[in-house]
Design a protein around this motif. Sequence first.
Motif, PDB file in Angstrom:
ATOM      1  N   TRP A  16       3.940  -2.105  15.635  1.00  0.00           N
ATOM      2  CA  TRP A  16       3.503  -0.814  16.156  1.00  0.00           C
ATOM      3  C   TRP A  16       4.217  -0.395  17.431  1.00  0.00           C
ATOM      4  CZ3 TRP A  16       1.331   2.388  13.001  1.00  0.00           C
ATOM      5  CH2 TRP A  16       0.671   1.871  11.876  1.00  0.00           C
ATOM      6  N   ARG A  27      16.607  -2.055  10.837  1.00  0.00           N
ATOM      7  CA  ARG A  27      16.168  -2.888   9.734  1.00  0.00           C
ATOM      8  C   ARG A  27      15.985  -2.017   8.495  1.00  0.00           C
ATOM      9  NH1 ARG A  27      10.751  -2.475   8.195  1.00  0.00           N
ATOM     10  NH2 ARG A  27       9.585  -1.241   9.688  1.00  0.00           N
ATOM     11  N   ALA A  78      13.881  -0.536   5.740  1.00  0.00           N
ATOM     12  CA  ALA A  78      12.486  -0.253   5.410  1.00  0.00           C
ATOM     13  C   ALA A  78      12.453   0.374   4.020  1.00  0.00           C
ATOM     14  CB  ALA A  78      11.880   0.675   6.450  1.00  0.00           C
ATOM     15  N   LYS A  79      11.253   0.791   3.604  1.00  0.00           N
ATOM     16  CA  LYS A  79      11.050   1.257   2.226  1.00  0.00           C
ATOM     17  C   LYS A  79      12.054   2.337   1.800  1.00  0.00           C
ATOM     18  CE  LYS A  79       7.358   3.582   1.598  1.00  0.00           C
ATOM     19  NZ  LYS A  79       6.089   4.222   1.365  1.00  0.00           N
ATOM     20  N   ASP A  80      12.264   3.322   2.657  1.00  0.00           N
ATOM     21  CA  ASP A  80      13.078   4.469   2.255  1.00  0.00           C
ATOM     22  C   ASP A  80      14.443   4.527   2.935  1.00  0.00           C
ATOM     23  OD1 ASP A  80      11.263   5.972   0.447  1.00  0.00           O
ATOM     24  OD2 ASP A  80       9.964   5.975   2.208  1.00  0.00           O
ATOM     25  N   VAL A 135      15.922   1.932   9.413  1.00  0.00           N
ATOM     26  CA  VAL A 135      15.145   2.530  10.500  1.00  0.00           C
ATOM     27  C   VAL A 135      15.222   1.637  11.729  1.00  0.00           C
ATOM     28  CG1 VAL A 135      12.945   1.424   9.980  1.00  0.00           C
ATOM     29  CG2 VAL A 135      12.948   3.723  10.929  1.00  0.00           C
ATOM     30  N   SER A 136      14.950   2.235  12.885  1.00  0.00           N
ATOM     31  CA  SER A 136      14.913   1.455  14.128  1.00  0.00           C
ATOM     32  C   SER A 136      13.591   0.717  14.234  1.00  0.00           C
ATOM     33  CB  SER A 136      15.045   2.371  15.334  1.00  0.00           C
ATOM     34  OG  SER A 136      16.349   2.851  15.435  1.00  0.00           O
ATOM     35  N   TYR A 141      11.526  -1.753  17.167  1.00  0.00           N
ATOM     36  CA  TYR A 141      11.593  -2.027  18.603  1.00  0.00           C
ATOM     37  C   TYR A 141      10.795  -3.266  18.950  1.00  0.00           C
ATOM     38  CZ  TYR A 141      12.875   2.892  18.368  1.00  0.00           C
ATOM     39  OH  TYR A 141      13.457   4.091  18.028  1.00  0.00           O
ATOM     40  N   MET A 148      -3.622   5.516  12.182  1.00  0.00           N
ATOM     41  CA  MET A 148      -2.791   4.768  11.223  1.00  0.00           C
ATOM     42  C   MET A 148      -3.051   3.270  11.359  1.00  0.00           C
ATOM     43  SD  MET A 148       0.727   6.959  11.668  1.00  0.00           S
ATOM     44  CE  MET A 148       1.799   5.925  10.660  1.00  0.00           C
ATOM     45  N   THR A 155      12.307   8.947  10.594  1.00  0.00           N
ATOM     46  CA  THR A 155      11.904   8.494  11.921  1.00  0.00           C
ATOM     47  C   THR A 155      11.113   7.190  11.794  1.00  0.00           C
ATOM     48  OG1 THR A 155       9.861   9.731  11.691  1.00  0.00           O
ATOM     49  CG2 THR A 155      11.682  10.860  12.777  1.00  0.00           C
ATOM     50  N   TRP A 156      10.801   6.622  12.937  1.00  0.00           N
ATOM     51  CA  TRP A 156       9.952   5.424  12.963  1.00  0.00           C
ATOM     52  C   TRP A 156       8.629   5.712  12.255  1.00  0.00           C
ATOM     53  CZ3 TRP A 156       5.187   4.617  15.411  1.00  0.00           C
ATOM     54  CH2 TRP A 156       4.789   3.277  15.554  1.00  0.00           C
ATOM     55  N   ALA A 162       8.079   7.988   9.994  1.00  0.00           N
ATOM     56  CA  ALA A 162       8.323   8.168   8.554  1.00  0.00           C
ATOM     57  C   ALA A 162       8.401   6.810   7.854  1.00  0.00           C
ATOM     58  CB  ALA A 162       9.609   8.962   8.328  1.00  0.00           C
ATOM     59  N   SER A 163       8.943   5.826   8.573  1.00  0.00           N
ATOM     60  CA  SER A 163       9.064   4.489   7.968  1.00  0.00           C
ATOM     61  C   SER A 163       7.697   3.834   7.770  1.00  0.00           C
ATOM     62  CB  SER A 163       9.957   3.588   8.823  1.00  0.00           C
ATOM     63  OG  SER A 163       9.264   3.117   9.959  1.00  0.00           O
ATOM     64  N   LYS A 164       6.670   4.354   8.441  1.00  0.00           N
ATOM     65  CA  LYS A 164       5.309   3.816   8.304  1.00  0.00           C
ATOM     66  C   LYS A 164       4.508   4.602   7.264  1.00  0.00           C
ATOM     67  CE  LYS A 164       5.580   1.248  12.171  1.00  0.00           C
ATOM     68  NZ  LYS A 164       6.005  -0.122  11.896  1.00  0.00           N
ATOM     69  N   ALA A 165       5.107   5.659   6.702  1.00  0.00           N
ATOM     70  CA  ALA A 165       4.364   6.563   5.823  1.00  0.00           C
ATOM     71  C   ALA A 165       4.112   5.939   4.452  1.00  0.00           C
ATOM     72  CB  ALA A 165       5.127   7.868   5.657  1.00  0.00           C
ATOM     73  N   THR A 166       3.004   6.366   3.847  1.00  0.00           N
ATOM     74  CA  THR A 166       2.764   6.008   2.451  1.00  0.00           C
ATOM     75  C   THR A 166       3.759   6.787   1.584  1.00  0.00           C
ATOM     76  OG1 THR A 166       0.436   5.858   3.057  1.00  0.00           O
ATOM     77  CG2 THR A 166       0.955   5.739   0.702  1.00  0.00           C
ATOM     78  N   VAL A 167       3.908   8.058   1.890  1.00  0.00           N
ATOM     79  CA  VAL A 167       4.920   8.883   1.206  1.00  0.00           C
ATOM     80  C   VAL A 167       5.694   9.664   2.265  1.00  0.00           C
ATOM     81  CG1 VAL A 167       5.350  10.641  -0.557  1.00  0.00           C
ATOM     82  CG2 VAL A 167       3.279   9.246  -0.697  1.00  0.00           C
ATOM     83  N   TRP A 168       7.012   9.560   2.189  1.00  0.00           N
ATOM     84  CA  TRP A 168       7.867  10.328   3.100  1.00  0.00           C
ATOM     85  C   TRP A 168       8.582  11.412   2.304  1.00  0.00           C
ATOM     86  CZ3 TRP A 168      13.536   8.989   3.904  1.00  0.00           C
ATOM     87  CH2 TRP A 168      14.148   9.903   4.790  1.00  0.00           C
TER      88      TRP A 168
END
Lengths: 121, 752
Positions: free
Chosen positions: A11, A42, A44-46, A49-50, A52, B212, B226-227, B229-235
Motif C-alpha cells: 500500500w 514490477r 502487475a496484472k495489466d 507498474v511502479s 514503492y 480499498m 497508475t499505481w 490502476a494496478s490495484k483495480a479489479t478492472v482497469w
Amino acid sequence: MEYGLYIDYEWCSGCHSCELACKQEHGLKTDEWGIRVMERLRKAKDGIVSEYIPIPTDLCNFCMTRVMEGKQPACVHHCMTKCMAFGPIEEMAKLAAKKKKSVVWARTYPSRSESISATSA
Amino acid sequence: MKKTNEPDRRVHTVTWSAGPGCHGGCGVFIDVKDGKLVKMEGDPDHPYNSGRLCPRALTIKDYIYHPDRLQNPLKRAGKRGENKWEKISWDEAYDLIEGRMEDIREKHGAESMLFIQGTGRNVGGWLLLLGYSYGSPNWLQGGLTGNSCFHPRLVCMRMTQGDYAVPDCSQFSQDRYEDPEFVLPECCMIWGQNPAKTCNDGFNANWIIDMMKRGTKTVVVDPVYTWIASKATVWLQLRPGTDGALALGLLNVIINEGIYDKEFVEKWTYGFDKLAERVQEYPPEKVSQITWVPKEKIIEAARLFAKSKPASIQWGVPVDLAPEGALVANSIIHLWTITGNIDIPGGMAIARMAYDVPPYPMSQEAIAEYYGDVMTPEQMAKRIGIDEYPVAKEFHWRAQADMVLEALLTDKPYPLKGAWIAGNNMLASSANPRKYYEALNRLDFIVVVDLFMNPTAVALADVVLPAATMAERNGIRAWWTPLNAMESAVEVAGCKPDEEICFELARRLNPNLKWKSLEDLFNDFLRPSGLNYEQLKEKGWIFPPKGHPTQPYRRHEKGLLRKDGKPGFNTPTGKVELYSTHFERWGYDPLPYYEEPHMSPYSTPELAKKYPLILTTGRRSVLFFHSEHRNIKPLRELEPDPVLEIHPDTASSLGIEDGDWVWVENDHGRCKRKAKYFHGVHPKVVQSSHGWWLPEKRAEDLFGLWEVNINQLIPDGTQAKCGFGGGQYKSLLCKVYRADEGIEGIYKKETL
C-alpha cells in the motif's frame, strides 16, 4: 527495548510524506534524508507498474524523542496510506509474518531514563 | 525541566489555501516558538486526515519563510514586464487601489472590473465579497475554458438531481469507518482521478485508498496505468477524451442486461425510457472502437459496478475537460442513479455544507441577501456569459471564462478596464496563454495578489499585494463537512490574508457594507450552526447531529431535500432527471450523447498524420499544486524537471533516450520536456504535468515560462455547447522530437 518499524509496501503509494515528515522533524538539509522511498518496476496484472518501498537511512534515529513522549515516529504519523506501523519488535514481526509484501526495520532503544537525560542535555 | 526546543504554544487549525495550496481541510497542530512556525503536524483526531499530511503541508515552513516571499505591497515603476517596482505601504496601496477602482466604476461602470481567482480555496469567497461590494458581477476562474474545473459537474448535479453528491467514505461522521450506520461500498468506480496523487474539493482522496484496504473493489477509468490502476479489479484504459462514450457504453450494458435498481428507477427517476432508447446508440462494440477499451472489459466493469451495492463513483477533472463535459458528467450521474446509489450509506451521499453554513454565498438568493444593496438585479444581469449560456444564468454564479476572454479582446458586450487577480498564475495555467497575455494587457489596471512573484505578476501587474498562508489566517472553513475554525498561528511581516485585504477594500468601496469587522462577518455566516467564531474556535470542528438535513442518509424519502418539504429531489419533476427538463427548456438535447475531441485521429485525421501522438496534460504530482511549489526546494528536489511520460517503444522509434530533452509541438505552440520512459502510458499517448515555470530563472524573462508552458499547445474556445465542460487539456495531438539542448539554468538536484 527493541522496536520495529513495519512497512506494508503493498500500500505504499510513493507519496513522499514519510521523507518530508522526517526532514521537518529533524531539520535535515536538502540532500539529507532519514528515509527514502525507493521505486522499482514490477509486472502487475495489466502491465508494468511502479512499486514503492520506504527504507530508513543511517540518519534515522527512529524518532527517539517522539517515541519516548508516547508519539509515533513522524513518518508513521504522517503516512498518507497508513501503510506503516511502529511498536515493540515482537508485535511488528507478527504483523509482518501475516503479510506478504511487508518488511520490518528494527532498532534497539536506550531505556527511558537514559534517553530523557540524553534529549535534555 | 523545559527542553530548549520545546514550542511556546501549539495552535489548532485546518489547511485551506496557500501553503499546501489545495482545497482540503486537514486538521493540523502548528507549533510556534518565538513567533515563528517550527513545525506543522497532522491532528490524529481530526476526521478529515486522521493525522496524515501530504508533502506540501509538511514543507510549509520552507514556504512561509522562503527568502523570495513577497513582503511588501509593490507599485509598478517601469513598463509591464520589466520587473521594476516601488515598495509602498499598505495604506498607500489601499488608497491607490481604491482611487483607481472608484475611477473605473464612475467612468465605465463596476462591471468593467474583473475579479479573477484561480482554483477554489479561501480566496474565492473573499474575492466575491470584494467584487460584489464594489458592484461587479464578473467574478470568475480566469483562463478556465468551459469553467471546466468541477463546475460542469457541480451545475449538472444541481440540474439533474437537485443537490451535490460525493462518494460516502464515512466522512460525515466523527467515528468514520467505525460508525455503525456506515456501510463499506462493495465497489468504487474511480473515474479520471488519482487518489494517490491528488485530492478533490473538500474530499481527501486517501479515503478511497482506506476503503480499498478494507476490501472495496474498484473499477479504474484512466488512460494511464497508475499505481491505483494496478490495484483495480478492472482497469479501463480509455483513449483520452472519450469518457463520454465509455459512460454511455456502461449505461447500455447495465440497462440492456436489466441489472439496474428497478424500484429506485421506477419511484425516483424521470425519463428512464428515453435514456434507455438513447443508449442503444452506444453498444459495447461501438464504444470499444471509440475508446480503445476491449468490449469484454466494458461489460465486466458495468456488471461489477451494477451488481455491487452499495457502490460509488469518485470522479476527477477529466470528466469536465472531456468534450461536452456537462454531458459526460450527466452520464456518470445516471450511472449512480439507475443503480440506486444516491444518499445511501456507502453510496453517493448528498453533500451539503455542514449546517448550511456557506463558504460564501453561492446562489442568486444568497447574493441578494448578502450584497443586495450594490448588487442589484440590473447589475447582476451584466454578468458576462449569461446571455449566451442559460446554464450560467440559472445554475451558476460566476462569469463564463471564454466569454470574458472574448470581451477582453472585442470590448463586447462592453469594454473591460481592470482586473483583480488573486491566486491565479494565469500565464502558466490558462489555455492559450499567449492570447490571455495579449487580452489582459489591454486592461488599464491590474492588481495581483499572491505570495511569490510569478510570470503573471511580472508581465501584467500594476500593483502586487503580498498574501498570507493558511497558517497566518483566521477564518471558517465550510466545505461539505465538518465545519471548521481556522486560527492564525503566526504572522509574517508585511503579508495579509485575502480575508483582510478584501474586507478592507470592500468596506471602503461600499460604505453600507453590513458587517463592521471580519469577525462580525464570520459570526453572521456561522449563524445556522448556533455558534459564533470564538465558540467554534474553541471546539475546532463540528458535525451537525444525525437527522439534520445537512447529514445523510435517504433524505429524498424523508422530505429533507426540497424547500416545500415534500419527499423527492430538488428538481422540477421532483425526481432525478435522466431526461433533463432544463436542457429541453433551453433547446439543448435533453439526453447525453458522445462528442469526439476537437483534435483526434478520428475528428482530424489529416492533422493526426502531422501530429501522430495524443497528448494528455495535467498529470498530477503530489509535490506541486498546479503552478505552485516549484520554488520549494525539498519538493523540487523530488521532481526537478518538467517531464513527458512516453512509452519506451514509441520513444525508441523516435530516437529518444530516457532522460533526453525533447520538444512537444503542435500547430498552436511548443514546449520543452524531459522524456521519461514510462510503461504505463499507451504507445500512441504521451502524458505530461502542467503549470510549469522556473522560479530559478530571471523574472524579466518571465521565469522561462514560454520554454516550459505546455498550455501553449492548448487552443481556447473549445468549451461545450452549454458553456460548461470541454477545454482540450486532456486530449490534444502533438509530435515529439529531440531538442538540441536542455534548459539553461534549470534547477539542479543536490541529492546524489
